[in-house]
Design a protein around this motif. Sequence first.
Motif, short mmCIF file in Angstrom:
data_model
loop_
_atom_site.label_atom_id
_atom_site.label_comp_id
_atom_site.label_asym_id
_atom_site.label_seq_id
_atom_site.Cartn_x
_atom_site.Cartn_y
_atom_site.Cartn_z
N LYS A 104 0.63 -1.31 -0.20
CA LYS A 104 -0.05 -0.05 -0.25
C LYS A 104 0.67 1.72 -0.21
CE LYS A 104 -3.83 -2.05 2.52
NZ LYS A 104 -4.82 -1.95 3.52
N GLY A 106 2.31 4.87 1.30
CA GLY A 106 1.96 5.87 2.64
C GLY A 106 3.08 6.65 1.63
N THR A 108 6.09 9.47 4.15
CA THR A 108 6.93 9.44 5.44
C THR A 108 7.20 11.72 5.02
OG1 THR A 108 7.51 7.49 5.19
CG2 THR A 108 8.80 9.24 6.07
#
Length: 117
Positions: A104, A106, A108
Amino acid sequence: MSQNNGDDTQGVVFDELEGNAKPASASGEDAPVSNKSAEDLEAVFDVPVQISAVLGHTKMHISDLLQLDAGVVMELDRKIGEAIDIYVNDRLVARGEVVLVEEKLGVTMTEIIKSDK
């Protein structure tokens, strides 16, 4: 920085969200630092916010937009590896990088944007 409204009430100055609040005295002098924690914000924990991660932007004519189909690649104004913008309730709060987490996508956060307000 102290807040003094000209009366004998005390104000609280919030230096950072981490909880480093300093009660200010009416005379303008800083009082001792009290220890604040995330528990002090518990009342707002259930307030919903909208978070958006913007990969980039592009401009096109409506006629081109209407011709888009599945699988079409749109060129954006960002380069590979360039930071993306992270918004909370339509306010820019951070920049970051796209990462893959267990198949998936994401984000940061690499830079926090401090508001001037």
